[in-house]
Design a protein around this motif. Structure first.
Motif, PDB file in Angstrom:
ATOM      1  N   GLN A 298      73.732  48.536  18.778  1.00 62.77           N
ATOM      2  CA  GLN A 298      72.611  47.986  18.013  1.00 62.77           C
ATOM      3  C   GLN A 298      71.277  48.574  18.461  1.00 62.77           C
ATOM      4  OE1 GLN A 298      72.534  43.712  17.665  1.00 62.77           O
ATOM      5  NE2 GLN A 298      74.662  43.585  17.020  1.00 62.77           N
TER       6      GLN A 298
ATOM      7  N   SER B 288      64.555  43.041  28.669  1.00 63.38           N
ATOM      8  CA  SER B 288      64.403  41.652  28.264  1.00 63.38           C
ATOM      9  C   SER B 288      63.961  40.844  29.481  1.00 63.38           C
ATOM     10  CB  SER B 288      65.734  41.099  27.736  1.00 63.38           C
ATOM     11  OG  SER B 288      66.106  41.731  26.540  1.00 63.38           O
TER      12      SER B 288
ATOM     13  N   ASN C  21      74.201  37.509  23.209  1.00 62.92           N
ATOM     14  CA  ASN C  21      74.326  36.996  21.839  1.00 62.92           C
ATOM     15  C   ASN C  21      74.801  38.075  20.868  1.00 62.92           C
ATOM     16  OD1 ASN C  21      74.215  34.820  19.998  1.00 62.92           O
ATOM     17  ND2 ASN C  21      72.280  35.581  19.176  1.00 62.92           N
TER      18      ASN C  21
ATOM     19  N   HIS D 184      69.990  35.073  23.737  1.00 67.14           N
ATOM     20  CA  HIS D 184      69.789  36.148  22.757  1.00 67.14           C
ATOM     21  C   HIS D 184      68.794  37.178  23.265  1.00 67.14           C
ATOM     22  CE1 HIS D 184      69.329  38.152  18.895  1.00 67.14           C
ATOM     23  NE2 HIS D 184      68.014  38.058  19.044  1.00 67.14           N
ATOM     24  N   GLN D 185      69.236  38.447  23.272  1.00 69.87           N
ATOM     25  CA  GLN D 185      68.341  39.570  23.510  1.00 69.87           C
ATOM     26  C   GLN D 185      68.062  40.238  22.175  1.00 69.87           C
ATOM     27  OE1 GLN D 185      68.586  41.979  27.199  1.00 69.87           O
ATOM     28  NE2 GLN D 185      70.772  41.559  27.087  1.00 69.87           N
ATOM     29  N   ASP D 186      66.815  40.591  21.937  1.00 72.62           N
ATOM     30  CA  ASP D 186      66.443  41.241  20.680  1.00 72.62           C
ATOM     31  C   ASP D 186      66.736  42.734  20.784  1.00 72.62           C
ATOM     32  OD1 ASP D 186      65.294  42.192  18.355  1.00 72.62           O
ATOM     33  OD2 ASP D 186      63.577  40.829  18.451  1.00 72.62           O
ATOM     34  N   LYS D 187      67.964  43.110  20.421  1.00 65.18           N
ATOM     35  CA  LYS D 187      68.402  44.498  20.558  1.00 65.18           C
ATOM     36  C   LYS D 187      67.582  45.453  19.697  1.00 65.18           C
ATOM     37  CE  LYS D 187      71.835  42.099  20.341  1.00 65.18           C
ATOM     38  NZ  LYS D 187      72.042  40.633  20.544  1.00 65.18           N
ATOM     39  N   GLU D 188      67.255  45.015  18.475  1.00 59.72           N
ATOM     40  CA  GLU D 188      66.490  45.874  17.576  1.00 59.72           C
ATOM     41  C   GLU D 188      65.093  46.146  18.138  1.00 59.72           C
ATOM     42  OE1 GLU D 188      65.078  46.182  12.900  1.00 59.72           O
ATOM     43  OE2 GLU D 188      66.605  44.738  13.491  1.00 59.72           O
ATOM     44  N   ALA D 189      64.468  45.114  18.677  1.00 58.16           N
ATOM     45  CA  ALA D 189      63.128  45.294  19.262  1.00 58.16           C
ATOM     46  C   ALA D 189      63.178  46.209  20.481  1.00 58.16           C
ATOM     47  CB  ALA D 189      62.539  43.936  19.648  1.00 58.16           C
TER      48      ALA D 189
ATOM     49  N   LEU E 128      60.557  41.937  26.963  1.00 60.20           N
ATOM     50  CA  LEU E 128      60.711  41.221  25.702  1.00 60.20           C
ATOM     51  C   LEU E 128      61.272  39.819  25.936  1.00 60.20           C
ATOM     52  CD1 LEU E 128      62.234  44.141  23.610  1.00 60.20           C
ATOM     53  CD2 LEU E 128      59.873  43.355  23.607  1.00 60.20           C
TER      54      LEU E 128
ATOM     55  N   VAL F 232      63.389  36.280  25.524  1.00 57.35           N
ATOM     56  CA  VAL F 232      64.759  35.911  25.157  1.00 57.35           C
ATOM     57  C   VAL F 232      64.756  34.470  24.644  1.00 57.35           C
ATOM     58  CG1 VAL F 232      65.841  37.490  26.804  1.00 57.35           C
ATOM     59  CG2 VAL F 232      65.288  35.149  27.521  1.00 57.35           C
ATOM     60  N   THR F 233      65.810  34.090  23.949  1.00 57.18           N
ATOM     61  CA  THR F 233      65.921  32.714  23.439  1.00 57.18           C
ATOM     62  C   THR F 233      67.340  32.197  23.664  1.00 57.18           C
ATOM     63  OG1 THR F 233      66.405  33.577  21.224  1.00 57.18           O
ATOM     64  CG2 THR F 233      64.118  32.943  21.675  1.00 57.18           C
TER      65      THR F 233
END
Length: 329
Positions: free
Chosen positions: A78, A156, A274, A287-292, A317, A319-320
């Motif tokens: 991703q 992250s 995630n 959740h790590q924002d892979k796209e960001a 970045l 995380v949630t």
């Protein structure tokens, strides 16, 4: 069909080579009539600029290399897709090099990419040996902290992720939590463990590292086997599990279910990353924002290439927490 040169396009259209170059590169001033005349010839003869010649003139190849440890891993895939998505519209091509987590292969790829004249490198969680390689290329690292190399660092907030995971388990009533982590000493894993322990300390939950930490190779079977061993030996007396990857969390879930231990009634589980595996197996995860991560890495690298920026940028970045049925009845 014969391949045209800029000089031949100029002769066919009756303009200078400089004007042809301006039209092809969309720079400078020229009339709409001249532009149309040149583009008509370009279309008729299917003209394509010589990328090698252009790179010699501009000292840029408009290519970047991406070193990835395992392209079959959804987390990395991703990120790589996000890098390509960002680079394409900017006119950059991406060379993807899969190392299979082999340090020697990784170093060889770096040397080959240098020889191919890439403008820069994006490196996803690799060997520390990278930072001992002499290179003048701009480098951006994802999820691994540069030690001695002048590179940017995209990551992250792994500490916060570990803290959120422990807090979720404690909030759901867990008093003794097992930590299953990657056996390798890597920045993300260490930060997740630090955050996890900080939450336990804050909530005054006892933690014995020797008894409550499993260091294993990352993988579903490895996570499953480690928990199976604890159960078999009568050493599984935990009411919560935090795994530093979703693969390990899912492996632990399989082991518990095969031994008749109910989730989440008897044991609650939370993973990290995630990925879709967590979603479809109903495992709570950080959740790590892979796209960001991919976009920020590509943006930072292109800025380094085009603006000649050479600083140790650190981009962290957020995380949630994504709660699912592995932690909630």
């Amino acid at each position: 069909m014969k391949k045209l040169t800029i000089k031949e396009i100029a002769e066919l259209t009756g303009v200078s080579t400089a004007t042809v170059s301006k039209v092809l590169n969309n720079t400078g001033r020229y009339s709409e009539e001249t532009r149309k005349k040149i583009l008509d010839v370009v279309q008729e003869y299917d003209y394509r600029p010589n990328a090698v010649a252009k790179s010699l003139r501009t000292r840029r190849s408009k290519t970047i290399g991406v070193i990835v440890p395992d392209i079959t891993n959804e987390f990395f895939a991703q990120i790589v897709l996000a890098i390509e998505k960002y680079c394409g519209p900017k006119g950059y091509s991406v060379f993807i090099c899969n190392t299979d987590e082999n340090g020697e292969k990784e170093l060889q790829y770096i040397k080959e990419l240098e020889l191919k004249g890439v403008d820069g490198l994006i490196h996803l969680i690799g060997s520390d040996e990278l930072f001992n390689v002499e290179t003048n290329l701009p480098v951006v690292c994802i999820d691994r902290k540069p030690m001695a190399h002048n590179a940017a660092f995209i990551t992250s907030d792994n500490f916060q992720g570990g803290y959120l995971a422990a807090s979720e388990l404690i909030e759901k009533g867990c008093k003794k939590i097992l930590l299953i982590r990657d056996y390798r000493v890597g920045h993300p894993t260490l930060e997740r463990q630090k955050g996890f322990k900080a939450a336990l300390k804050e909530k005054k939950i006892p933690f014995n590292e020797e008894e409550q930490v499993l260091n294993v190779e990352v993988g579903i079977e490895q996570g499953k086997k480690a928990v199976q061993e604890l159960i078999k030996n009568g050493n599984f007396d935990f009411d919560g599990v935090f795994a530093t990857t979703d693969w390990l969390a899912f492996g632990a879930k399989l082991a518990l279910e095969e031994n008749g231990i109910k989730i989440p009634e008897e044991v609650k589980i939370i993973g990290f990353d995630n990925i879709n595996l967590a979603k479809y197996s109903s495992v709570s995860s950080i959740h790590q924002d892979k796209e960001a991560m991919g976009q920020k890495a590509a943006e930072n690298l292109i800025n380094r290439i085009e603006l000649n920026i050479h600083t140790n940028d650190v981009i962290k970045l957020p995380v949630t927490l994504v709660s699912r049925s592995s932690t909630s009845v």
